[in-house]
Design a protein around this motif. Structure first.
Motif, PDB file in Angstrom:
ATOM      1  N   LEU A 199      -0.476  -2.964   8.332  1.00 45.00           N
ATOM      2  CA  LEU A 199       0.064  -4.331   8.260  1.00 45.00           C
ATOM      3  C   LEU A 199      -0.697  -5.121   7.189  1.00 45.00           C
ATOM      4  CD1 LEU A 199       0.471  -5.203  12.087  1.00 45.00           C
ATOM      5  CD2 LEU A 199       2.114  -4.077  10.563  1.00 45.00           C
ATOM      6  N   GLU A 200      -1.995  -4.850   7.065  1.00 42.54           N
ATOM      7  CA  GLU A 200      -2.803  -5.589   6.081  1.00 42.54           C
ATOM      8  C   GLU A 200      -2.496  -5.176   4.643  1.00 42.54           C
ATOM      9  OE1 GLU A 200      -6.503  -6.751   9.028  1.00 42.54           O
ATOM     10  OE2 GLU A 200      -6.899  -5.356   7.397  1.00 42.54           O
ATOM     11  N   ILE A 201      -2.133  -3.899   4.450  1.00 43.35           N
ATOM     12  CA  ILE A 201      -1.720  -3.456   3.104  1.00 43.35           C
ATOM     13  C   ILE A 201      -0.472  -4.253   2.702  1.00 43.35           C
ATOM     14  CG2 ILE A 201      -0.724  -1.514   1.820  1.00 43.35           C
ATOM     15  CD1 ILE A 201      -2.436   0.339   3.714  1.00 43.35           C
ATOM     16  N   LEU A 236       0.911  -7.762  -5.381  1.00 39.32           N
ATOM     17  CA  LEU A 236       0.346  -6.526  -5.926  1.00 39.32           C
ATOM     18  C   LEU A 236       1.325  -5.372  -5.755  1.00 39.32           C
ATOM     19  CD1 LEU A 236      -3.118  -6.930  -4.207  1.00 39.32           C
ATOM     20  CD2 LEU A 236      -2.753  -7.036  -6.684  1.00 39.32           C
ATOM     21  N   GLY A 237       1.241  -4.396  -6.651  1.00 35.77           N
ATOM     22  CA  GLY A 237       1.994  -3.156  -6.462  1.00 35.77           C
ATOM     23  C   GLY A 237       1.210  -2.265  -5.505  1.00 35.77           C
ATOM     24  N   GLY A 238       1.905  -1.370  -4.804  1.00 34.99           N
ATOM     25  CA  GLY A 238       1.253  -0.474  -3.849  1.00 34.99           C
ATOM     26  C   GLY A 238       0.107   0.311  -4.497  1.00 34.99           C
ATOM     27  N   GLU A 239       0.282   0.657  -5.798  1.00 35.96           N
ATOM     28  CA  GLU A 239      -0.748   1.466  -6.475  1.00 35.96           C
ATOM     29  C   GLU A 239      -2.004   0.641  -6.767  1.00 35.96           C
ATOM     30  OE1 GLU A 239       1.987   0.245  -7.738  1.00 35.96           O
ATOM     31  OE2 GLU A 239       1.268  -0.833  -9.510  1.00 35.96           O
ATOM     32  N   ARG A 243      -0.488   5.578   5.940  1.00 31.04           N
ATOM     33  CA  ARG A 243       0.517   6.082   4.989  1.00 31.04           C
ATOM     34  C   ARG A 243       1.800   5.243   5.087  1.00 31.04           C
ATOM     35  NH1 ARG A 243       3.853   9.733   6.457  1.00 31.04           N
ATOM     36  NH2 ARG A 243       2.597  10.643   8.118  1.00 31.04           N
ATOM     37  N   LEU A 244       2.174   4.876   6.303  1.00 33.44           N
ATOM     38  CA  LEU A 244       3.386   4.059   6.487  1.00 33.44           C
ATOM     39  C   LEU A 244       3.218   2.694   5.831  1.00 33.44           C
ATOM     40  CD1 LEU A 244       4.282   4.812  10.231  1.00 33.44           C
ATOM     41  CD2 LEU A 244       4.943   6.069   8.169  1.00 33.44           C
ATOM     42  N   GLY A 245       2.005   2.159   5.909  1.00 31.85           N
ATOM     43  CA  GLY A 245       1.718   0.857   5.288  1.00 31.85           C
ATOM     44  C   GLY A 245       1.957   0.908   3.785  1.00 31.85           C
ATOM     45  N   PHE A 246       1.466   1.981   3.153  1.00 26.64           N
ATOM     46  CA  PHE A 246       1.677   2.124   1.702  1.00 26.64           C
ATOM     47  C   PHE A 246       3.161   2.288   1.388  1.00 26.64           C
ATOM     48  CE2 PHE A 246      -2.910   3.349   1.508  1.00 26.64           C
ATOM     49  CZ  PHE A 246      -3.288   2.379   0.574  1.00 26.64           C
ATOM     50  N   GLU A 247       3.839   3.057   2.228  1.00 25.52           N
ATOM     51  CA  GLU A 247       5.274   3.293   1.981  1.00 25.52           C
ATOM     52  C   GLU A 247       6.052   1.981   2.059  1.00 25.52           C
ATOM     53  OE1 GLU A 247       7.055   6.262   4.588  1.00 25.52           O
ATOM     54  OE2 GLU A 247       8.986   5.228   4.334  1.00 25.52           O
ATOM     55  N   ALA A 299       4.851  -1.084   1.714  1.00 29.67           N
ATOM     56  CA  ALA A 299       4.451  -1.980   0.611  1.00 29.67           C
ATOM     57  C   ALA A 299       5.236  -1.625  -0.648  1.00 29.67           C
ATOM     58  CB  ALA A 299       2.953  -1.862   0.367  1.00 29.67           C
ATOM     59  N   ARG A 300       5.494  -0.337  -0.834  1.00 30.52           N
ATOM     60  CA  ARG A 300       6.240   0.105  -2.021  1.00 30.52           C
ATOM     61  C   ARG A 300       7.726  -0.236  -1.887  1.00 30.52           C
ATOM     62  NH1 ARG A 300       9.020   4.348  -2.559  1.00 30.52           N
ATOM     63  NH2 ARG A 300       8.208   5.391  -0.709  1.00 30.52           N
ATOM     64  N   ARG A 301       8.290  -0.032  -0.678  1.00 28.90           N
ATOM     65  CA  ARG A 301       9.739  -0.206  -0.529  1.00 28.90           C
ATOM     66  C   ARG A 301      10.157  -1.668  -0.407  1.00 28.90           C
ATOM     67  NH1 ARG A 301      11.915   3.649   4.125  1.00 28.90           N
ATOM     68  NH2 ARG A 301      13.941   3.229   3.196  1.00 28.90           N
ATOM     69  N   GLY A 302       9.380  -2.471   0.270  1.00 29.44           N
ATOM     70  CA  GLY A 302       9.763  -3.886   0.493  1.00 29.44           C
ATOM     71  C   GLY A 302      11.020  -3.973   1.341  1.00 29.44           C
ATOM     72  N   GLY A 303      11.889  -4.936   1.049  1.00 31.90           N
ATOM     73  CA  GLY A 303      13.163  -5.095   1.760  1.00 31.90           C
ATOM     74  C   GLY A 303      12.982  -5.186   3.266  1.00 31.90           C
ATOM     75  N   THR A 304      13.847  -4.453   3.991  1.00 35.87           N
ATOM     76  CA  THR A 304      13.791  -4.501   5.458  1.00 35.87           C
ATOM     77  C   THR A 304      12.721  -3.579   6.055  1.00 35.87           C
ATOM     78  OG1 THR A 304      15.672  -2.997   5.310  1.00 35.87           O
ATOM     79  CG2 THR A 304      16.146  -5.237   6.068  1.00 35.87           C
ATOM     80  N   ALA A 305      12.013  -2.816   5.222  1.00 39.09           N
ATOM     81  CA  ALA A 305      11.068  -1.816   5.759  1.00 39.09           C
ATOM     82  C   ALA A 305       9.964  -2.478   6.597  1.00 39.09           C
ATOM     83  CB  ALA A 305      10.468  -0.997   4.618  1.00 39.09           C
ATOM     84  N   GLY A 306       9.463  -3.639   6.151  1.00 34.24           N
ATOM     85  CA  GLY A 306       8.387  -4.323   6.885  1.00 34.24           C
ATOM     86  C   GLY A 306       8.851  -4.767   8.268  1.00 34.24           C
ATOM     87  N   ALA A 307      10.075  -5.271   8.340  1.00 38.66           N
ATOM     88  CA  ALA A 307      10.615  -5.740   9.632  1.00 38.66           C
ATOM     89  C   ALA A 307      10.760  -4.565  10.594  1.00 38.66           C
ATOM     90  CB  ALA A 307      11.959  -6.433   9.419  1.00 38.66           C
ATOM     91  N   VAL A 308      11.194  -3.421  10.067  1.00 42.67           N
ATOM     92  CA  VAL A 308      11.382  -2.243  10.913  1.00 42.67           C
ATOM     93  C   VAL A 308      10.028  -1.711  11.386  1.00 42.67           C
ATOM     94  CG1 VAL A 308      12.147   0.174  10.899  1.00 42.67           C
ATOM     95  CG2 VAL A 308      13.619  -1.618   9.982  1.00 42.67           C
ATOM     96  N   LEU A 309       9.082  -1.584  10.465  1.00 47.95           N
ATOM     97  CA  LEU A 309       7.762  -1.066  10.860  1.00 47.95           C
ATOM     98  C   LEU A 309       7.132  -1.983  11.910  1.00 47.95           C
ATOM     99  CD1 LEU A 309       5.476   1.032  10.364  1.00 47.95           C
ATOM    100  CD2 LEU A 309       4.460  -0.647   8.815  1.00 47.95           C
ATOM    101  N   ASN A 310       7.191  -3.279  11.665  1.00 45.65           N
ATOM    102  CA  ASN A 310       6.545  -4.215  12.596  1.00 45.65           C
ATOM    103  C   ASN A 310       7.251  -4.245  13.957  1.00 45.65           C
ATOM    104  OD1 ASN A 310       4.519  -6.455  13.019  1.00 45.65           O
ATOM    105  ND2 ASN A 310       6.448  -7.414  13.608  1.00 45.65           N
ATOM    106  N   GLY A 311       8.587  -4.305  13.926  1.00 45.11           N
ATOM    107  CA  GLY A 311       9.336  -4.350  15.192  1.00 45.11           C
ATOM    108  C   GLY A 311       9.077  -3.087  16.015  1.00 45.11           C
TER     109      GLY A 311
END
Ligand code: NDP
Ligand code: MG
Length: 398
Positions: free
Chosen positions: A222-224, A233-236, A311-315, A317-329
């Motif tokens: 979540l912090e990444i 920042l970019g994931g890299e 690893r999911l955090g980095f993924e 951070a790279r994808r953006g969009g709805t990915a954060g909402a899904v990971l957090n939910g």
């Protein structure tokens, strides 16, 4: 000029909320509490309201509203209300200068959106809001002139270190992690850890949800994502480093190879205060660092096999969009299920990954789409464990 800062404290009954009040006490009369909120702990909210005499006290879970009102019968100057709508109202109060967002989970998002749209200075501990909706909150803050300042110790460290150069000179950031209680636990043993083990953090005393997130290292994920949005920042450009003593809270590497670290004993009062006095510094009640006594600091790389959440955090951070909402939910649902004994410890990250892999990704979502992604992920977890999950958007006031 009126120098006094009027503060709305969302989640005053929690760990960050109580530390925030300790900081406000120590800062003295330049900081005034305008409104407080609690969810279930009405007794503590009543005590706080009696002491700070805010204009409003909101109990977001209205079950014990009558008890709260009865406890404050002799304090008529505090307006008391129940239900989640009250949070968005106090977060956008025209009289307020600083909103401290210290609610746990995506339940804090509607109030964070409201504070941002009201152009407030937002001292944000509620990282889940940024993880779910950073892609909307950052542009909203620009549009409405809101300032988002981190309370999370790593992000406060990064903010402090960034002052050593200009933004374009930043090459990367290194987010430190204590490694949690299972840093040295084998993969086999991890599958069998108990709730009690997971709630036993080696260096920080925090609320239960973030303590479990620290044990799975989902907190670092979540912090990444939080850093990705806060500092654009970019994931890299983001690295994670295990540092068991929690003395270096994070580091920034500049283009000339200089690495600036922020150090202090693990105590949230310092980053909370920095967000309240930013960019100024003031004397703080947290303990001072004694490196001589400490003698040594240790570092190791994170183990992405045992802690796949990173690893999911980095993924995400790279994808953006709805990915954060899904990971957090998914994580909130899975942590809840783990706390109820419905799933094992290692299933938390496994289920979160399954949700990420299976969801209908939207690259540029609006708030409604983010909330739907959140609900979808919670439903997947609910289906898995056979318990319906509560959703953020079932609340009113967004
Ligand atoms: P706590 O569980 O200690 O406190 C959470 C607060 O939110 C309490 O005031 C609680 O009320 C309230 N709350 C709970 N559920 C809801 C809801 N559905 N709606 C509105 N309010 C609710 O958590 P922490 O203080 O540990 O964490 C708060 C946030 O800060 C989290 O996002 C966490 O990740 C972040 N954070 C925490 C750190 C720490 O050291 N604790 C460090 C860095 C970040 P009540 O208690 O009355 O039920
Ligand atoms: Mg942190």
């Amino acid at each position: 000029m009126d120098k006094q800062k009027r503060i709305v404290l969302l989640g005053s009954t929690g760990s960050i909320g109580r530390s925030s009040l300790a900081v406000i006490d120590s800062l003295g009369e330049d900081y005034e509490v305008l409104a407080l909120s609690g969810h279930g702990n009405w007794r503590l909210l009543a005590e706080q309201a009696r002491k700070y005499r805010p204009r409003r006290a909101v109990l977001t879970n209205p079950k014990h509203l009558a008890d709260l009102k009865a406890a404050l019968r002799d304090v008529p100057d505090v307006e008391i209300s129940g239900g989640p709508e009250g949070l968005t109202e106090i977060a956008s109060d025209p009289e307020c200068d600083i909103v401290i967002a210290a609610v746990v989970g995506a339940a804090g998002l509607p109030a964070v959106v409201a504070a941002t749209k009201a152009g407030k200075t937002l001292a944000i501990a509620n990282k889940e809001s940024l993880v779910v909706a950073g892609c909307l909150l950052v542009p909203l803050a620009q549009e409405y002139g809101a300032k988002i300042l981190p309370i999370d110790s790593e992000h406060s460290a990064i903010l402090q270190a960034m002052h050593s150069g200009s933004r374009s000179e930043v090459e990367k950031i290194i987010i430190t992690a204590s490694g949690g209680p299972f840093r040295q636990t084998s993969a086999e043993e991890l599958a069998h850890v108990t709730l009690e083990d997971a709630l036993n953090h080696p260096t920080w005393i925090m609320g239960p949800k973030i303590t479990i997130d620290s044990a799975t290292m989902m907190n670092k994920a979540l912090e990444i994502i939080e850093a990705r949005w806060l500092f654009d920042l970019g994931g890299e450009q983001i690295e994670v480093l295990i540092h068991p003593e929690s003395i270096i809270h994070s580091l920034v590497e500049f283009c000339d190879g200089s690495v600036i670290a922020q150090m202090s004993p693990p105590d949230m009062r310092l980053p909370i205060q920095y967000a309240l006095t930013y960019p100024a510094r003031m004397p703080c009640p947290s303990p001072r660092l004694n490196l001589h006594e400490l003698g040594q600091l240790h570092f190791e790389p994170p183990d992405l096999e045992r802690f796949p959440a990173i690893r999911l955090g980095f993924e995400v951070a790279r994808r953006g969009g709805t990915a954060g909402a899904v990971l957090n939910g998914a994580n909130e649902g899975a942590v809840e299920a783990f706390r109820k004994g419905k799933i094992s410890f290692t299933q938390i990250a496994e289920l979160a990954e399954q949700c990420l892999n299976n969801h209908n990704f939207i690259d540029k979502p609006n708030l409604q789409e983010l909330l739907e992604a959140d609900q979808w992920a919670r439903r997947q977890i609910g289906r898995h464990v056979g318990v319906p999950q509560q959703t953020v958007s079932s609340q009113k006031g967004i």
